[in-house]
Motif scaffolding. Sequence first.
Motif, PDB file in Angstrom:
ATOM      1  N   ASN A  74      -4.724 -30.704 -11.093  1.00 55.09           N
ATOM      2  CA  ASN A  74      -4.357 -31.772 -12.019  1.00 55.09           C
ATOM      3  C   ASN A  74      -3.888 -31.218 -13.351  1.00 55.09           C
ATOM      4  OD1 ASN A  74      -5.060 -33.681 -10.142  1.00 55.09           O
ATOM      5  ND2 ASN A  74      -7.167 -33.855 -10.893  1.00 55.09           N
ATOM      6  N   TYR A  75      -4.568 -30.151 -13.802  1.00 54.96           N
ATOM      7  CA  TYR A  75      -4.201 -29.580 -15.100  1.00 54.96           C
ATOM      8  C   TYR A  75      -2.812 -28.960 -15.034  1.00 54.96           C
ATOM      9  CZ  TYR A  75      -8.979 -30.471 -16.561  1.00 54.96           C
ATOM     10  OH  TYR A  75     -10.135 -31.098 -16.881  1.00 54.96           O
ATOM     11  N   GLN A  81       4.625 -32.021 -14.917  1.00 56.31           N
ATOM     12  CA  GLN A  81       5.301 -33.307 -14.722  1.00 56.31           C
ATOM     13  C   GLN A  81       5.556 -34.075 -16.009  1.00 56.31           C
ATOM     14  OE1 GLN A  81       3.255 -35.606 -11.810  1.00 56.31           O
ATOM     15  NE2 GLN A  81       3.348 -34.013 -10.258  1.00 56.31           N
ATOM     16  N   THR A  82       4.814 -33.777 -17.072  1.00 56.18           N
ATOM     17  CA  THR A  82       5.009 -34.514 -18.319  1.00 56.18           C
ATOM     18  C   THR A  82       5.249 -33.526 -19.453  1.00 56.18           C
ATOM     19  OG1 THR A  82       2.702 -34.457 -18.987  1.00 56.18           O
ATOM     20  CG2 THR A  82       3.351 -36.221 -17.505  1.00 56.18           C
ATOM     21  N   ASP A  83       5.666 -34.047 -20.621  1.00 57.73           N
ATOM     22  CA  ASP A  83       5.845 -33.131 -21.758  1.00 57.73           C
ATOM     23  C   ASP A  83       4.560 -33.043 -22.576  1.00 57.73           C
ATOM     24  OD1 ASP A  83       6.119 -35.721 -22.498  1.00 57.73           O
ATOM     25  OD2 ASP A  83       8.118 -35.517 -23.357  1.00 57.73           O
ATOM     26  N   PHE A  84       3.466 -32.823 -21.863  1.00 55.80           N
ATOM     27  CA  PHE A  84       2.160 -32.781 -22.516  1.00 55.80           C
ATOM     28  C   PHE A  84       2.041 -31.591 -23.471  1.00 55.80           C
ATOM     29  CE2 PHE A  84      -2.504 -32.953 -22.678  1.00 55.80           C
ATOM     30  CZ  PHE A  84      -2.670 -34.320 -22.796  1.00 55.80           C
ATOM     31  N   ALA A  85       2.684 -30.468 -23.107  1.00 61.31           N
ATOM     32  CA  ALA A  85       2.603 -29.279 -23.966  1.00 61.31           C
ATOM     33  C   ALA A  85       3.213 -29.572 -25.327  1.00 61.31           C
ATOM     34  CB  ALA A  85       3.316 -28.105 -23.297  1.00 61.31           C
ATOM     35  N   GLU A  86       4.346 -30.267 -25.329  1.00 63.59           N
ATOM     36  CA  GLU A  86       4.992 -30.604 -26.593  1.00 63.59           C
ATOM     37  C   GLU A  86       4.129 -31.592 -27.385  1.00 63.59           C
ATOM     38  OE1 GLU A  86       9.015 -31.926 -26.040  1.00 63.59           O
ATOM     39  OE2 GLU A  86       9.238 -32.300 -28.181  1.00 63.59           O
ATOM     40  N   ALA A  87       3.488 -32.512 -26.669  1.00 59.15           N
ATOM     41  CA  ALA A  87       2.609 -33.473 -27.343  1.00 59.15           C
ATOM     42  C   ALA A  87       1.444 -32.761 -28.022  1.00 59.15           C
ATOM     43  CB  ALA A  87       2.096 -34.507 -26.337  1.00 59.15           C
ATOM     44  N   ILE A  88       0.895 -31.741 -27.346  1.00 63.74           N
ATOM     45  CA  ILE A  88      -0.200 -30.977 -27.947  1.00 63.74           C
ATOM     46  C   ILE A  88       0.300 -30.285 -29.212  1.00 63.74           C
ATOM     47  CG2 ILE A  88      -1.696 -28.962 -27.659  1.00 63.74           C
ATOM     48  CD1 ILE A  88      -2.027 -29.691 -24.753  1.00 63.74           C
ATOM     49  N   LEU A  89       1.484 -29.666 -29.122  1.00 65.60           N
ATOM     50  CA  LEU A  89       2.046 -28.979 -30.277  1.00 65.60           C
ATOM     51  C   LEU A  89       2.235 -29.955 -31.444  1.00 65.60           C
ATOM     52  CD1 LEU A  89       3.243 -26.295 -31.350  1.00 65.60           C
ATOM     53  CD2 LEU A  89       5.483 -27.164 -30.649  1.00 65.60           C
ATOM     54  N   ILE A 247      -0.610 -39.884 -23.510  1.00 64.55           N
ATOM     55  CA  ILE A 247      -1.513 -40.455 -22.501  1.00 64.55           C
ATOM     56  C   ILE A 247      -1.226 -41.941 -22.337  1.00 64.55           C
ATOM     57  CG2 ILE A 247      -3.912 -41.014 -21.986  1.00 64.55           C
ATOM     58  CD1 ILE A 247      -4.698 -38.369 -23.265  1.00 64.55           C
ATOM     59  N   ASN A 248      -0.994 -42.617 -23.464  1.00 64.54           N
ATOM     60  CA  ASN A 248      -0.709 -44.048 -23.393  1.00 64.54           C
ATOM     61  C   ASN A 248       0.564 -44.316 -22.597  1.00 64.54           C
ATOM     62  OD1 ASN A 248      -1.255 -46.812 -24.137  1.00 64.54           O
ATOM     63  ND2 ASN A 248       0.548 -46.642 -25.450  1.00 64.54           N
ATOM     64  N   ARG A 249       1.567 -43.437 -22.752  1.00 66.54           N
ATOM     65  CA  ARG A 249       2.802 -43.610 -21.976  1.00 66.54           C
ATOM     66  C   ARG A 249       2.555 -43.376 -20.493  1.00 66.54           C
ATOM     67  NH1 ARG A 249       6.506 -40.467 -26.165  1.00 66.54           N
ATOM     68  NH2 ARG A 249       6.614 -42.106 -27.735  1.00 66.54           N
ATOM     69  N   MET A 250       1.651 -42.422 -20.187  1.00 60.28           N
ATOM     70  CA  MET A 250       1.319 -42.184 -18.777  1.00 60.28           C
ATOM     71  C   MET A 250       0.689 -43.419 -18.162  1.00 60.28           C
ATOM     72  SD  MET A 250      -0.217 -38.461 -18.171  1.00 60.28           S
ATOM     73  CE  MET A 250      -0.796 -37.867 -19.709  1.00 60.28           C
ATOM     74  N   VAL A 251      -0.143 -44.123 -18.963  1.00 63.84           N
ATOM     75  CA  VAL A 251      -0.767 -45.339 -18.460  1.00 63.84           C
ATOM     76  C   VAL A 251       0.318 -46.304 -18.020  1.00 63.84           C
ATOM     77  CG1 VAL A 251      -2.192 -47.327 -19.074  1.00 63.84           C
ATOM     78  CG2 VAL A 251      -2.838 -45.048 -19.849  1.00 63.84           C
ATOM     79  N   GLY A 252       1.423 -46.341 -18.793  1.00 65.42           N
ATOM     80  CA  GLY A 252       2.501 -47.232 -18.421  1.00 65.42           C
ATOM     81  C   GLY A 252       3.335 -46.692 -17.277  1.00 65.42           C
ATOM     82  N   LEU A 253       3.740 -45.419 -17.373  1.00 62.05           N
ATOM     83  CA  LEU A 253       4.693 -44.867 -16.421  1.00 62.05           C
ATOM     84  C   LEU A 253       4.056 -44.502 -15.081  1.00 62.05           C
ATOM     85  CD1 LEU A 253       6.743 -42.510 -18.757  1.00 62.05           C
ATOM     86  CD2 LEU A 253       7.565 -44.576 -17.626  1.00 62.05           C
ATOM     87  N   LEU A 254       2.944 -43.786 -15.164  1.00 62.27           N
ATOM     88  CA  LEU A 254       2.328 -43.275 -13.935  1.00 62.27           C
ATOM     89  C   LEU A 254       1.072 -44.093 -13.625  1.00 62.27           C
ATOM     90  CD1 LEU A 254       2.404 -39.611 -15.200  1.00 62.27           C
ATOM     91  CD2 LEU A 254       4.157 -40.679 -13.811  1.00 62.27           C
ATOM     92  N   SER A 256      -0.535 -45.344 -11.362  1.00 67.84           N
ATOM     93  CA  SER A 256      -1.536 -45.089 -10.340  1.00 67.84           C
ATOM     94  C   SER A 256      -2.107 -43.675 -10.401  1.00 67.84           C
ATOM     95  CB  SER A 256      -0.926 -45.326  -8.960  1.00 67.84           C
ATOM     96  OG  SER A 256       0.280 -44.611  -8.877  1.00 67.84           O
ATOM     97  N   GLN A 257      -1.516 -42.805 -11.233  1.00 65.98           N
ATOM     98  CA  GLN A 257      -1.960 -41.407 -11.219  1.00 65.98           C
ATOM     99  C   GLN A 257      -3.147 -41.183 -12.154  1.00 65.98           C
ATOM    100  OE1 GLN A 257       0.622 -38.357 -10.588  1.00 65.98           O
ATOM    101  NE2 GLN A 257       2.438 -39.587 -10.222  1.00 65.98           N
ATOM    102  N   TRP A 258      -4.267 -41.779 -11.798  1.00 67.25           N
ATOM    103  CA  TRP A 258      -5.427 -41.706 -12.678  1.00 67.25           C
ATOM    104  C   TRP A 258      -5.904 -40.280 -12.878  1.00 67.25           C
ATOM    105  CZ3 TRP A 258      -8.763 -45.855  -9.819  1.00 67.25           C
ATOM    106  CH2 TRP A 258      -8.047 -47.051  -9.788  1.00 67.25           C
ATOM    107  N   GLN A 259      -5.727 -39.444 -11.857  1.00 65.85           N
ATOM    108  CA  GLN A 259      -6.255 -38.088 -11.986  1.00 65.85           C
ATOM    109  C   GLN A 259      -5.603 -37.363 -13.163  1.00 65.85           C
ATOM    110  OE1 GLN A 259      -3.962 -39.006  -9.966  1.00 65.85           O
ATOM    111  NE2 GLN A 259      -2.607 -37.345  -9.344  1.00 65.85           N
ATOM    112  N   LEU A 260      -4.303 -37.632 -13.405  1.00 65.99           N
ATOM    113  CA  LEU A 260      -3.628 -36.998 -14.540  1.00 65.99           C
ATOM    114  C   LEU A 260      -4.111 -37.574 -15.864  1.00 65.99           C
ATOM    115  CD1 LEU A 260       0.089 -36.516 -13.411  1.00 65.99           C
ATOM    116  CD2 LEU A 260      -1.867 -34.975 -13.222  1.00 65.99           C
ATOM    117  N   ILE A 261      -4.379 -38.878 -15.867  1.00 71.58           N
ATOM    118  CA  ILE A 261      -4.826 -39.507 -17.108  1.00 71.58           C
ATOM    119  C   ILE A 261      -6.224 -39.013 -17.475  1.00 71.58           C
ATOM    120  CG2 ILE A 261      -5.503 -41.729 -18.098  1.00 71.58           C
ATOM    121  CD1 ILE A 261      -3.019 -42.803 -16.394  1.00 71.58           C
TER     122      ILE A 261
END
Lengths: 294, 339
Positions: A74-75, A81-89, A247-254, A256-261
């Motif tokens: 999942n990590y 799959q997402t731009d999580f790295a940029e969000a962290i930065l 994370i909020n965008r993932m709630v909208g976009l993905l 069903s992918q709770w494991q990522l959230i």
Amino acid sequence: MSTTTTRRPFRLRRKESSERKKWSVGEVIVMIVLAVLVLIVASPVIYALLNSFRSYSEITIDPMGLPTQFTLDNYVQLFQQTDFAEAILNTVIITVGTVVLLVAIVPMAAYGIERVGGGTSRFLYVLFIAGLMIPFQVRMIPLVEGFNQVGLYSTLLSVILVHLGGAASFGILLYCSFIKGIPIEVEEAAHVDGAGRLRTFWSIVFPMLLPVTSAFVIIQALGLWNDFFIPLVFLDSSSAGTINVAINRMVGLLTSQWQLIYTGAILAIIPSIAIFAGFQRYFIKGMSVGAVKG
Amino acid sequence: MSDQSAQVGQSNAVGPGVLLTGERPFEGAPIGSQEEFIAGEDRRKPRRWSRGRLVMLAFVVPALVIYLLMVIVPSLQTVQLSFTNWDGISDGYDYIGIKNYEDILTSGRFWNAVRNTLILGLGSAIIINVIALIVALMLDKLNHAPGLFRTAVYLPALVSAFIMATIWKYLLNFNFGSVNTVLREIGVPDWARDWLGDSSIVIWVILFITCFTLGGNTTLIYLANLQSVPQELVEAARIDGANGWKVFWNVTWPMIAGAVTVNMTLAMIAGWVIFDQILVLTAGGPGFVSETMAFFIYKVGFGEYRAGFGSAAAVVLFLVVIVSTVGTNAYMRKREIQA
């Protein structure tokens, strides 16, 4: 809090007594009750942590199950799959940038307010403190329009500036109550020795403010890291946003992918715990200073 | 929006120049004299704007400029916008008097948001304070590993309201959520329901979730105050034959009255602007049932392109915050002195 100022801030009553290691039934019960309470409050986080190691199908088939194999898929997926790295930065830039600027301007301003004296002091103090009663929602709509006009909308700088304004009131409150207790004679001595005002402040006064500064930095850093509303309003969808916005965008976009959230939630919590663990001593001391003196 | 930009420009000019030289002409003072150094203490000298005071004022300027531009000016602009029909995107707008306020005060949707804000703001403030005080009293009694327990109690407070709400959103999912799964497995399937979609209970579910955050700081403030209660007073009361409850009520409670005031005020200010939980859990739904004032302003201002109307709601929220904060403080301070 005038009733509390005259009391001793901390007492050492237990260490002084010779029978300090005695266990009582009452204390054990209190410990168990506290442990249960902490478990209840932490249970959603523990649940998210366990599920961040489980695959999507495992979660849907058996929501209450434990991880069978300890996988970090999942990590890996979250970053692929997402731009999580940029969000962290982005979150790091906003948190560090705001904290650095706050420490650069707020202690100095509080010192100025305290030492100007007279009606000017009182006026400036009340002006800053009034901000504590202005919710962000009240200034939100004109700020978006203002940033739009100067072309700063959806930049990290806009988020930092909004945070700076919001945190200034609390900072002035905290620092002013602390600076009141600093004797002025030390500054006079430095002045007689030929130090200028700025020099006196940074080399004499500022070091004396370190306890309150560490508390201020930790409180602000935690608040900035955890903030959701301000980046939500000021960063549009063309930006990766902050961790919480992502994370909020993932709630909208993905949906069903709770494991990522769950995984994203855990990654958002870890730095908070790191900040707290690193500075815990100063934090609790600072909170106490604020509470007892404030 | 030309007049708005003019305002921003103006306030930009409230920099060093206006503040420092606008009111009085600069008067030089001998550098290095000790009286001059402490400008505030210096009551003998007639001139108010000595060099020392100007430097002190210059120290305030950077923070003051940002504070004015980011807090005071936009707040005043909100008051101005609340009298217009601005939609938030077009260039122009008209002044329509107090029509926005009339619309708000006659809108059922707004009063529903006020009711929800009261439930969440007051409810969470009271519940959190009661639990935090009990936990602080327990922590104060510990003789072993007090630091460990203090940290453990604080740790959950590091999780933001947003993250907590996101996790709960999935725990409460109707089909796959753990809450309903557990209820079905332990043999009470009738209790399973659509927790966030049932308009009769949704606000109470949100209140429950809200209470999962915010408690850590409150506990620490109570604990710091409990630890500064003079032990001699407690012992004296014990010797006079007071039991645990009487000691608490007559000695400890009056001594921590200040902390109660601070904590209730802080919790209420936080409660009036609850937003994250609403956006994540229900987005105000079903319908408008679970909207709070903070969410209402956001939704109307940005989602429905009624910036003028949203500004009027923001002004109302500001009045609620200021009246309740000043009121609570005045009432509780009076109580402190009596106690």
